[in-house]
Write a protein that holds these residues in place. Structure first.
Motif, PDB file in Angstrom:
ATOM      1  N   ARG A   1       1.146  -1.183   0.092  1.00 51.57           N
ATOM      2  CA  ARG A   1      -0.048  -0.250  -0.540  1.00 51.57           C
ATOM      3  C   ARG A   1       0.843   1.191  -0.241  1.00 51.57           C
ATOM      4  O   ARG A   1       1.403   1.269   0.877  1.00 51.57           O
ATOM      5  CB  ARG A   1      -0.629  -0.404   0.873  1.00 51.57           C
ATOM      6  CG  ARG A   1      -2.138   1.092   1.064  1.00 51.57           C
ATOM      7  CD  ARG A   1      -2.775   0.967   2.791  1.00 51.57           C
ATOM      8  NE  ARG A   1      -3.813  -0.160   2.001  1.00 51.57           N
ATOM      9  CZ  ARG A   1      -4.770   0.080   2.510  1.00 51.57           C
ATOM     10  NH1 ARG A   1      -5.412   1.331   2.899  1.00 51.57           N
ATOM     11  NH2 ARG A   1      -5.904  -0.634   1.997  1.00 51.57           N
TER      12      ARG A   1
ATOM     13  N   LYS B   1      -0.655   9.340  -0.805  1.00 52.08           N
ATOM     14  CA  LYS B   1      -1.849   9.365  -1.996  1.00 52.08           C
ATOM     15  C   LYS B   1      -2.520  11.340  -1.871  1.00 52.08           C
ATOM     16  O   LYS B   1      -2.086  11.115  -0.983  1.00 52.08           O
ATOM     17  CB  LYS B   1      -2.866   8.779  -1.301  1.00 52.08           C
ATOM     18  CG  LYS B   1      -2.427   7.072  -1.613  1.00 52.08           C
ATOM     19  CD  LYS B   1      -3.642   6.153  -1.469  1.00 52.08           C
ATOM     20  CE  LYS B   1      -4.003   6.265   0.066  1.00 52.08           C
ATOM     21  NZ  LYS B   1      -5.152   4.328  -0.490  1.00 52.08           N
TER      22      LYS B   1
ATOM     23  N   TRP C   1      -8.920   8.946  -5.130  1.00 55.28           N
ATOM     24  CA  TRP C   1      -7.522   9.006  -4.395  1.00 55.28           C
ATOM     25  C   TRP C   1      -6.217   9.084  -6.154  1.00 55.28           C
ATOM     26  O   TRP C   1      -6.863   7.551  -6.199  1.00 55.28           O
ATOM     27  CB  TRP C   1      -7.207   8.204  -3.034  1.00 55.28           C
ATOM     28  CG  TRP C   1      -7.850   8.674  -2.335  1.00 55.28           C
ATOM     29  CD1 TRP C   1      -8.872   8.724  -1.340  1.00 55.28           C
ATOM     30  CD2 TRP C   1      -7.099   9.515  -0.852  1.00 55.28           C
ATOM     31  NE1 TRP C   1      -9.617   8.788  -0.503  1.00 55.28           N
ATOM     32  CE2 TRP C   1      -8.358   9.805  -0.083  1.00 55.28           C
ATOM     33  CE3 TRP C   1      -5.710  10.085  -1.262  1.00 55.28           C
ATOM     34  CZ2 TRP C   1      -7.920  10.549   1.150  1.00 55.28           C
ATOM     35  CZ3 TRP C   1      -5.762  10.889   0.392  1.00 55.28           C
ATOM     36  CH2 TRP C   1      -6.520  11.405   1.094  1.00 55.28           C
TER      37      TRP C   1
ATOM     38  N   ILE D   1      -2.276   7.598  -6.515  1.00 55.96           N
ATOM     39  CA  ILE D   1      -0.992   7.424  -5.884  1.00 55.96           C
ATOM     40  C   ILE D   1      -0.028   8.507  -6.665  1.00 55.96           C
ATOM     41  O   ILE D   1       0.281   9.549  -7.211  1.00 55.96           O
ATOM     42  CB  ILE D   1      -0.721   5.884  -6.191  1.00 55.96           C
ATOM     43  CG1 ILE D   1      -1.646   4.316  -5.957  1.00 55.96           C
ATOM     44  CG2 ILE D   1       0.934   5.670  -6.009  1.00 55.96           C
ATOM     45  CD1 ILE D   1      -1.150   3.525  -6.951  1.00 55.96           C
TER      46      ILE D   1
ATOM     47  N   GLU E   1      -4.795   5.639  -9.556  1.00 57.75           N
ATOM     48  CA  GLU E   1      -5.525   5.113  -8.287  1.00 57.75           C
ATOM     49  C   GLU E   1      -4.372   3.735  -8.185  1.00 57.75           C
ATOM     50  O   GLU E   1      -4.308   2.994  -7.615  1.00 57.75           O
ATOM     51  CB  GLU E   1      -6.754   4.369  -7.579  1.00 57.75           C
ATOM     52  CG  GLU E   1      -7.792   5.697  -7.623  1.00 57.75           C
ATOM     53  CD  GLU E   1      -8.603   5.501  -8.369  1.00 57.75           C
ATOM     54  OE1 GLU E   1     -10.235   4.296  -8.714  1.00 57.75           O
ATOM     55  OE2 GLU E   1     -10.097   6.090  -7.015  1.00 57.75           O
TER      56      GLU E   1
ATOM     57  N   ARG F   1       1.271   5.065 -10.960  1.00 58.61           N
ATOM     58  CA  ARG F   1       1.967   6.884  -9.694  1.00 58.61           C
ATOM     59  C   ARG F   1       2.143   7.895 -11.437  1.00 58.61           C
ATOM     60  O   ARG F   1       1.390   8.771 -11.058  1.00 58.61           O
ATOM     61  CB  ARG F   1       2.951   6.303  -9.267  1.00 58.61           C
ATOM     62  CG  ARG F   1       3.690   7.805  -8.491  1.00 58.61           C
ATOM     63  CD  ARG F   1       5.175   7.647  -7.718  1.00 58.61           C
ATOM     64  NE  ARG F   1       4.892   6.187  -6.679  1.00 58.61           N
ATOM     65  CZ  ARG F   1       4.355   6.284  -5.630  1.00 58.61           C
ATOM     66  NH1 ARG F   1       4.812   7.143  -5.250  1.00 58.61           N
ATOM     67  NH2 ARG F   1       4.784   5.018  -4.394  1.00 58.61           N
TER      68      ARG F   1
END
Length: 117
Positions: free
Chosen positions: A71, A75, A82, A84, A96, A99
């Motif tokens: 995880r 974020k 949300w 990354i 999500e 990245r």
């Protein structure tokens, strides 16, 4: 029928194996995280399984296809979902699941490619 009372089958995508079934009290979407037996997974895909009963199709169960991940700690909330990493970077994918293209594994705070939008 209540969606939360349906059995949800959790399937690992690689290597392809069923992890088990559970009744969840929330509806996971792709990109959400799921904790299962001490391991964190990201939901890649959700499929609904229907069954024909008395001439009508009824929702029978839900299948979640997941991938094992760590995880991410960094974020950012953008427009109600949300993402990354640091969303103020030009290279951030605003996703999500991923990245960015130049530093997908992160972290953002020490990335040499950081460029503000």
């Amino acid at each position: 029928m209540d969606l939360n009372s349906l059995p949800t089958e959790v399937i690992l995508t690689h290597p392809r194996q069923t992890l088990g079934s559970v009744c969840l009290d929330w509806t996971p979407q792709p990109g959400h995280y799921l904790n299962w037996n001490g391991q964190t997974y990201t939901v890649l895909e959700r499929r609904h399984r229907y069954q024909l009963k008395s001439g009508r199709y009824r929702l029978h169960k839900i299948s979640l296809y997941v991938q094992s991940v760590e995880r991410p700690e960094d974020k950012t909330l953008i427009d109600g979902h949300w993402v990354i990493g640091d969303a103020s970077c030009q290279f951030n994918a605003h996703s999500e699941l991923m990245r960015c293209a130049v530093n997908p594994s992160g972290p953002c705070n020490t990335c040499r490619f950081y460029e503000p939008i």
